[in-house]
Design a protein around this motif. Sequence first.
Motif, mmCIF file in Angstrom:
data_model
loop_
_atom_site.group_PDB
_atom_site.id
_atom_site.type_symbol
_atom_site.label_atom_id
_atom_site.label_comp_id
_atom_site.label_asym_id
_atom_site.label_seq_id
_atom_site.Cartn_x
_atom_site.Cartn_y
_atom_site.Cartn_z
ATOM 1 N N HIS A 33 62.191 -42.810 -12.945
ATOM 2 C CA HIS A 33 61.604 -44.120 -13.235
ATOM 3 C C HIS A 33 60.693 -44.564 -12.092
ATOM 4 N N HIS A 34 59.530 -45.108 -12.430
ATOM 5 C CA HIS A 34 58.647 -45.667 -11.406
ATOM 6 C C HIS A 34 57.787 -46.768 -12.017
ATOM 7 N N LEU A 79 64.143 -51.224 -8.725
ATOM 8 C CA LEU A 79 64.247 -49.778 -8.866
ATOM 9 C C LEU A 79 65.310 -49.165 -7.958
ATOM 10 N N ILE A 80 65.400 -49.636 -6.723
ATOM 11 C CA ILE A 80 66.354 -49.041 -5.798
ATOM 12 C C ILE A 80 67.788 -49.270 -6.280
ATOM 13 N N ILE A 90 66.519 -40.716 -10.822
ATOM 14 C CA ILE A 90 65.587 -40.616 -9.699
ATOM 15 C C ILE A 90 64.590 -41.761 -9.819
ATOM 16 N N VAL A 91 64.237 -42.374 -8.708
ATOM 17 C CA VAL A 91 63.181 -43.387 -8.716
ATOM 18 C C VAL A 91 62.210 -43.115 -7.573
ATOM 19 N N TRP A 92 61.002 -43.603 -7.771
ATOM 20 C CA TRP A 92 59.998 -43.662 -6.710
ATOM 21 C C TRP A 92 59.678 -45.132 -6.513
ATOM 22 N N THR A 93 59.844 -45.618 -5.290
ATOM 23 C CA THR A 93 59.658 -47.047 -5.052
ATOM 24 C C THR A 93 59.401 -47.318 -3.580
ATOM 25 N N LEU A 94 59.207 -48.580 -3.261
ATOM 26 C CA LEU A 94 59.021 -49.034 -1.881
ATOM 27 C C LEU A 94 60.299 -49.723 -1.419
ATOM 28 N N PHE A 244 57.491 -45.395 1.317
ATOM 29 C CA PHE A 244 57.996 -45.142 -0.028
ATOM 30 C C PHE A 244 59.205 -44.221 0.061
ATOM 31 N N ILE A 245 60.058 -44.309 -0.929
ATOM 32 C CA ILE A 245 61.189 -43.399 -1.040
ATOM 33 C C ILE A 245 61.236 -42.802 -2.437
#
Length: 348
Positions: A33-34, A79-80, A90-94, A244-245
């Motif tokens: 998810h992003h 998201l986190i 899995i996420v991509w976020t700040l 970002f993580i």
Amino acid sequence: MPMRSTIRLALAGVGLMAAAGAVAAEEIVLKVHHFLPPPSTAHAKFITPWCEKINKESAGRLKCQIYPAMQLGGTPPQLIDQVRDGVADIVWTLPGYTAGRFPAVEAFELPFMTRTAQGASRALWEYVRANKLDQSEFKDVHPILFHVHDEGHLHLRKGPIRTLADFKGLKLRAPTRQTNKLLAALGATPVGMPVPQVSEALSKGVIDGAMLPWEVVPAVKVQELVKYHSETDPASRALYTTAFIFAMNRAKYDSLPPELKKVIDANGGAEASAWVGKIWDDSAPAARNLAVKRGNQFNTIPAAELKNWERAGQAVYDSWIKEVSARGHDGKALLRSARELIDKYDTK
């Protein structure tokens, strides 16, 4: 034992073996998810290729189902928690979208720290590991990689920024706490918001401009909503960057068999972090060229003027050191660690 019974037992054994093999080779679908749309650099050049790579290296046993643009619901700051709670695998976020929750990693978001996304992303991964942040700030998730974006610049509706005095009276978007503090120190009124909200805020005049890297400008069509782009001297360190993580649900990672954990691990860490950073670096020129083609105006803030900005921004460093130290870290040591790793890996 009669021959017929022997045959039945043999066939049953073969069936059990086949079933066991099917379970062992069962396809595992990972929900990714992003917050950006499919044409974005993150989706098209990083997340999709990464998913294709783990699928190939796992012989098809790992498969991603990617949900861009918050299709699983929620907002980017959530998201986190979604990956922590298993809403997404899995996420991509700040980390910075959740203000104050991950203060130690904000060292990389302090002003005038980095030069390239590739080198600084490798430095960020090493910083997290060296200071055991994966066991403290990020203990509730399994970090796959960390990265930063290409140099951040100022994109403006009404006119360029040339000197420190030009910030006064401007409402400017910033992505994180530290960039908000920087804008305030420079004399602007900071307006914090995630990237997906920038287009509407610009078009409605809610903000006068935005701090953004070139990479993300086309994804939210900023080049069509502003006329001016104020860039910092390319020989100087970047005005700012953002961390970002790319993180996995810890229980999901722990549930994987050893051979599939190895696939995830082989596509994470320092090398993968640097790879993603390079994608951001490489994307910047083409994104910038879209604004050039529209006839937008550009100016470069010279190094001598940036010294005034650096002096104004010193309070941001002081505030951050004080805050992280109050939370049990050695703020000065963390800043020193970040700078040493950036100097080691991040050269232009």
